[in-house]
Design an enzyme around this catalytic site. Structure first.
Site, PDB file in Angstrom:
ATOM      1  N   SER A   1       7.571  29.026 -11.138  1.00 36.94           N
ATOM      2  CA  SER A   1       7.689  29.267  -9.153  1.00 36.94           C
ATOM      3  C   SER A   1       9.156  30.068  -8.227  1.00 36.94           C
ATOM      4  O   SER A   1      10.171  30.254  -9.684  1.00 36.94           O
ATOM      5  CB  SER A   1       7.852  27.685  -9.184  1.00 36.94           C
ATOM      6  OG  SER A   1       8.412  27.538  -7.679  1.00 36.94           O
TER       7      SER A   1
ATOM      8  N   TYR B   1       7.148  33.899  -3.359  1.00 33.03           N
ATOM      9  CA  TYR B   1       7.193  33.767  -1.704  1.00 33.03           C
ATOM     10  C   TYR B   1       7.766  35.428  -1.284  1.00 33.03           C
ATOM     11  O   TYR B   1       9.768  35.173  -1.584  1.00 33.03           O
ATOM     12  CB  TYR B   1       8.326  32.876  -1.737  1.00 33.03           C
ATOM     13  CG  TYR B   1       7.024  31.551  -1.467  1.00 33.03           C
ATOM     14  CD1 TYR B   1       6.400  31.563  -0.574  1.00 33.03           C
ATOM     15  CD2 TYR B   1       7.784  30.145  -2.691  1.00 33.03           C
ATOM     16  CE1 TYR B   1       5.687  30.101  -0.659  1.00 33.03           C
ATOM     17  CE2 TYR B   1       6.309  28.928  -2.469  1.00 33.03           C
ATOM     18  CZ  TYR B   1       5.499  29.272  -1.351  1.00 33.03           C
ATOM     19  OH  TYR B   1       4.962  28.334  -1.750  1.00 33.03           O
TER      20      TYR B   1
ATOM     21  N   THR C   1       1.775  34.089  -3.392  1.00 31.41           N
ATOM     22  CA  THR C   1       1.433  33.541  -2.346  1.00 31.41           C
ATOM     23  C   THR C   1       1.014  33.482  -1.147  1.00 31.41           C
ATOM     24  O   THR C   1       2.089  34.447  -0.003  1.00 31.41           O
ATOM     25  CB  THR C   1       2.606  31.827  -2.822  1.00 31.41           C
ATOM     26  OG1 THR C   1       2.496  31.601  -3.735  1.00 31.41           O
ATOM     27  CG2 THR C   1       1.910  30.984  -1.988  1.00 31.41           C
TER      28      THR C   1
ATOM     29  N   ARG D   1       3.661  17.737   5.148  1.00 35.61           N
ATOM     30  CA  ARG D   1       3.571  17.140   3.982  1.00 35.61           C
ATOM     31  C   ARG D   1       4.222  15.795   4.478  1.00 35.61           C
ATOM     32  O   ARG D   1       6.016  15.707   4.356  1.00 35.61           O
ATOM     33  CB  ARG D   1       4.193  17.643   3.251  1.00 35.61           C
ATOM     34  CG  ARG D   1       3.767  18.773   2.471  1.00 35.61           C
ATOM     35  CD  ARG D   1       4.758  19.821   1.672  1.00 35.61           C
ATOM     36  NE  ARG D   1       3.721  20.697   0.925  1.00 35.61           N
ATOM     37  CZ  ARG D   1       4.580  21.559   0.278  1.00 35.61           C
ATOM     38  NH1 ARG D   1       5.542  21.846   0.063  1.00 35.61           N
ATOM     39  NH2 ARG D   1       3.292  22.867   0.444  1.00 35.61           N
TER      40      ARG D   1
ATOM     41  N   LYS E   1      -2.445  34.207  -4.459  1.00 37.50           N
ATOM     42  CA  LYS E   1      -3.123  33.161  -4.554  1.00 37.50           C
ATOM     43  C   LYS E   1      -2.978  32.914  -2.953  1.00 37.50           C
ATOM     44  O   LYS E   1      -1.964  32.553  -2.398  1.00 37.50           O
ATOM     45  CB  LYS E   1      -1.087  32.431  -5.473  1.00 37.50           C
ATOM     46  CG  LYS E   1      -1.300  31.190  -5.552  1.00 37.50           C
ATOM     47  CD  LYS E   1      -0.135  30.726  -6.110  1.00 37.50           C
ATOM     48  CE  LYS E   1      -0.526  28.681  -6.360  1.00 37.50           C
ATOM     49  NZ  LYS E   1       0.195  28.008  -5.141  1.00 37.50           N
TER      50      LYS E   1
ATOM     51  N   HIS F   1      -3.394  25.201  -2.074  1.00 43.12           N
ATOM     52  CA  HIS F   1      -1.208  25.010  -2.939  1.00 43.12           C
ATOM     53  C   HIS F   1      -2.095  23.644  -3.521  1.00 43.12           C
ATOM     54  O   HIS F   1      -1.174  22.513  -3.045  1.00 43.12           O
ATOM     55  CB  HIS F   1      -1.153  25.174  -1.694  1.00 43.12           C
ATOM     56  CG  HIS F   1      -0.338  26.036  -2.130  1.00 43.12           C
ATOM     57  ND1 HIS F   1       0.911  27.017  -1.671  1.00 43.12           N
ATOM     58  CD2 HIS F   1       1.280  24.635  -2.456  1.00 43.12           C
ATOM     59  CE1 HIS F   1       2.107  26.944  -2.107  1.00 43.12           C
ATOM     60  NE2 HIS F   1       2.508  25.387  -2.127  1.00 43.12           N
TER      61      HIS F   1
ATOM     62  N   ARG G   1      -1.645  21.539  -0.312  1.00 47.22           N
ATOM     63  CA  ARG G   1       0.085  21.156   0.787  1.00 47.22           C
ATOM     64  C   ARG G   1      -0.045  21.677   1.266  1.00 47.22           C
ATOM     65  O   ARG G   1       0.949  22.082   1.865  1.00 47.22           O
ATOM     66  CB  ARG G   1       0.240  21.445  -0.828  1.00 47.22           C
ATOM     67  CG  ARG G   1       0.914  20.042  -2.156  1.00 47.22           C
ATOM     68  CD  ARG G   1       1.554  20.464  -3.175  1.00 47.22           C
ATOM     69  NE  ARG G   1       3.039  20.951  -3.073  1.00 47.22           N
ATOM     70  CZ  ARG G   1       3.463  20.004  -3.152  1.00 47.22           C
ATOM     71  NH1 ARG G   1       3.942  18.730  -2.936  1.00 47.22           N
ATOM     72  NH2 ARG G   1       4.845  20.199  -3.292  1.00 47.22           N
TER      73      ARG G   1
HETATM   74  C1  LIG Z   1       5.097  19.738  -6.327  1.00 47.15           C
HETATM   75  C2  LIG Z   1       4.679  20.980  -6.509  1.00 47.15           C
HETATM   76  C3  LIG Z   1       5.269  21.760  -6.203  1.00 47.15           C
HETATM   77  C4  LIG Z   1       4.620  22.849  -6.016  1.00 47.15           C
HETATM   78  N1  LIG Z   1       5.368  24.131  -5.471  1.00 47.15           N
HETATM   79  C5  LIG Z   1       4.931  25.749  -5.378  1.00 47.15           C
HETATM   80  C6  LIG Z   1       5.631  27.133  -5.362  1.00 47.15           C
HETATM   81  O1  LIG Z   1       6.425  26.530  -5.326  1.00 47.15           O
HETATM   82  N2  LIG Z   1       4.511  28.159  -5.086  1.00 47.15           N
HETATM   83  C7  LIG Z   1       3.190  27.890  -5.571  1.00 47.15           C
HETATM   84  O2  LIG Z   1       2.261  29.429  -4.674  1.00 47.15           O
HETATM   85  N3  LIG Z   1       2.200  26.407  -4.809  1.00 47.15           N
HETATM   86  C8  LIG Z   1       3.830  25.202  -5.313  1.00 47.15           C
HETATM   87  N4  LIG Z   1       2.469  24.228  -5.985  1.00 47.15           N
HETATM   88  C9  LIG Z   1       0.722  24.401  -5.887  1.00 47.15           C
HETATM   89  C10 LIG Z   1       0.621  24.366  -6.693  1.00 47.15           C
HETATM   90  O3  LIG Z   1       1.098  25.994  -7.428  1.00 47.15           O
HETATM   91  C11 LIG Z   1      -1.029  24.333  -7.488  1.00 47.15           C
HETATM   92  O4  LIG Z   1      -1.882  25.237  -6.248  1.00 47.15           O
HETATM   93  C12 LIG Z   1      -1.475  23.224  -6.961  1.00 47.15           C
HETATM   94  O5  LIG Z   1      -0.606  22.377  -7.115  1.00 47.15           O
HETATM   95  C13 LIG Z   1      -2.720  23.648  -7.800  1.00 47.15           C
HETATM   96  O6  LIG Z   1      -3.824  21.874  -7.501  1.00 47.15           O
HETATM   97  P1  LIG Z   1      -3.209  20.320  -8.215  1.00 47.15           P
HETATM   98  O7  LIG Z   1      -2.251  20.189  -8.573  1.00 47.15           O
HETATM   99  O8  LIG Z   1      -4.134  19.933  -8.029  1.00 47.15           O
HETATM  100  O9  LIG Z   1      -3.523  21.429 -10.176  1.00 47.15           O
HETATM  101  C14 LIG Z   1       2.696  23.101  -6.326  1.00 47.15           C
HETATM  102  C15 LIG Z   1       2.556  22.143  -6.362  1.00 47.15           C
HETATM  103  C16 LIG Z   1       3.140  21.306  -6.700  1.00 47.15           C
HETATM  104  C17 LIG Z   1       2.067  19.824  -6.436  1.00 47.15           C
HETATM  105  C1  LIG Z   2       9.263  26.625  -0.584  1.00 42.33           C
HETATM  106  C2  LIG Z   2       9.225  25.092  -0.007  1.00 42.33           C
HETATM  107  C3  LIG Z   2       7.915  25.147  -0.376  1.00 42.33           C
HETATM  108  C4  LIG Z   2       6.867  24.979  -2.048  1.00 42.33           C
HETATM  109  C5  LIG Z   2       6.276  25.351  -2.430  1.00 42.33           C
HETATM  110  O1  LIG Z   2       5.112  26.514  -2.534  1.00 42.33           O
HETATM  111  C6  LIG Z   2       5.495  24.013  -2.872  1.00 42.33           C
HETATM  112  O2  LIG Z   2       6.069  22.739  -2.789  1.00 42.33           O
HETATM  113  O3  LIG Z   2       4.143  23.554  -2.493  1.00 42.33           O
END
Ligand SMILES: Cc1cc2nc3c(=O)[nH]c(=O)nc-3n(C[C@H](O)[C@H](O)[C@H](O)COP(=O)(O)O)c2cc1C
Ligand SMILES: CCCCC(=O)C(=O)O
Length: 395
Positions: free
Chosen positions: A124, A149, A175, A184, A244, A268, A271
């Site tokens: 990440s 990012y 992303t 959230r 992504k 995501h 999220r």
């Molecule tokens: C705690 C957490 C932090 C994440 N941080 C990022 C991130 O920094 N950048 C990003 O592109 N996606 C981030 N994601 C999304 C993940 O890369 C991914 O798309 C997602 O978790 C996939 O779904 P799943 O958790 O059901 O496998 C994050 C997800 C979680 C749960």
């Molecule tokens: C910059 C904060 C967002 C990071 C992220 O992509 C996530 O937490 O899902």
């Protein structure tokens, strides 16, 4: 695991919970117990009503498998080439910010587990450890991808891209589904310590006034990013670029025009935009409407993939590989990540044998019955145009 509504957990409490069972996920092999619990806790929160988060997993389970028989499945090969890098399995570790929240060794533990299991980790942009420490904690020549990012101070992104190239990162995953983080609500309720990413420098200290850690950290993200910036990222990094967060056939087609090296169908993990289409539906729609994209570039998918059957269904629909997010974030340290990997690998292998296939190239849509969700694939021109209203003179 059910908690009272409004229950608040601190990061320290979460870590205490984690140590209790040394690794919930791996010990019980029930990733969903953990992810559902974590919906309301740090690391887990999805957006608003968590609709997309829950649908991600639920919809994939509505695809049925029609296995073939009597095909000599003594030896199976689960290896996959992902953007020119060898992976022992058709899945990789999706990027998750601030992994230190879940375990003190954070992304370093995942890098070591990826090394021992022959997996690829997508780091990440908001990792808790510096990029060089994560990369150097793996094996020599271990492949890593970096999620990006774009910073509105573009020179910072340029510096990071050059560093990534010098460290031997194999691809940049930009992303594109989160110019701002989603709303959230669980995240907004968390009483967290001050946190800072060693890669992006983004920091947050939740004031419990509804700020939300993600939202506070995301202030550096450049909301003005457009398709024309892709060439700049490719040029500065000199690396393959994957988008992504692609979620429509129209954008997959744009990606072909803009010469990206891969697309990652992702919402995501629910999220970003709640009620956006579940990941597996985006894959099904793309496979039906735009099969040419799969010949032009690699396609990955993530969101709710927690079983070998989930993974093989995506591969059968044309995905090169599947990203696994929360399960890797929530397992406790290197041993937990290794244990989780061995469970997923075993499930992939068993699924292949039971489907009657011995290599991933043999997985194709003929193995699947998607009729329960086919009707959800959007028709192209469902809505007739509305003729313009006549302009009324002001009385
Ligand atoms: C705690 C957490 C932090 C994440 N941080 C990022 C991130 O920094 N950048 C990003 O592109 N996606 C981030 N994601 C999304 C993940 O890369 C991914 O798309 C997602 O978790 C996939 O779904 P799943 O958790 O059901 O496998 C994050 C997800 C979680 C749960
Ligand atoms: C910059 C904060 C967002 C990071 C992220 O992509 C996530 O937490 O899902």
């Amino acid at each position: 695991m059910a908690e009272e509504p409004g229950f608040q957990i601190t990061v320290a409490e979460l870590q205490k919970h984690n140590t209790k069972g040394d690794c919930w996920v791996a010990v019980h092999s029930k990733v969903w117990d953990v992810t559902d619990f974590l919906d309301e806790h740090p690391g887990g929160p999805a957006t608003t009503d968590l609709t997309t988060h829950h649908q991600n997993k639920a919809l994939s389970r509505r695809i049925m498998i029609q296995p073939r028989i009597l095909r000599d499945v003594k030896n199976v090969d689960t290896r996959r080439n992902i953007l020119g890098c060898e992976s022992s399995s058709p899945f990789f570790i999706s990027p998750a910010a601030m992994a230190k929240l879940a375990h003190p060794d954070g992304e370093i533990a995942l890098a070591k587990a990826a090394a021992s299991e022959g997996l690829i980790q997508c780091i990440s942009n908001n990792a808790s450890y510096p990029l060089s420490s994560i990369v150097q904690s793996g094996k020599p020549n271990q492949p890593f991808f970096l999620q990006l990012y774009v910073n509105h101070e573009r020179h910072k992104t340029e510096e990071l891209l050059r560093k990534a190239r010098d460290l031997g990162i194999k691809a940049i995953f930009v992303t594109v589904d989160a110019p701002v983080p989603g709303k959230r609500e669980a995240d907004e309720r968390i009483a967290a310590e001050a946190i800072q990413s060693a890669i992006s420098g983004a920091s947050a200290s939740n004031d419990k006034k509804g700020g939300g850690l993600g939202r506070l950290m995301a202030q550096y993200i450049d909301k003005s990013l457009t398709w024309s910036d892709i060439a700049w990222i490719k040029r500065v990094s000199g690396l393959p670029v994957v988008l992504k967060g692609v979620q429509s056939v129209a954008d997959a087609r744009m990606a072909m025009e803009y010469d990206v090296d891969g697309i990652f169908l992702s919402n995501h993990g629910g999220r970003s935009l709640d009620t956006s289409q579940p990941a597996i539906l985006n894959l099904l729609e793309l496979r039906k409407k735009c099969p040419e994209v799969f010949s032009k570039m690699e396609v990955y998918v993530d969101g709710g993939f927690q079983r070998g059957t989930d993974i093989i269904k995506a591969i059968a629909l044309g995905a090169t590989a599947v990203g696994v997010g929360r399960p890797y974030f929530l397992v406790y340290g290197q041993a937990g990540a290794e244990h989780l990997t061995s469970i997923l690998k075993d499930e992939v292998e068993v699924t292949m044998r039971l489907c009657g296939i011995t290599s991933l190239d043999q997985a194709n849509p003929d193995l699947l019955n998607t009729s329960d969700i086919d009707h959800l694939v959007r028709e192209s021109h469902k809505f007739p145009q509305i003729p313009p209203k006549p302009i009324r003179a002001r009385l």
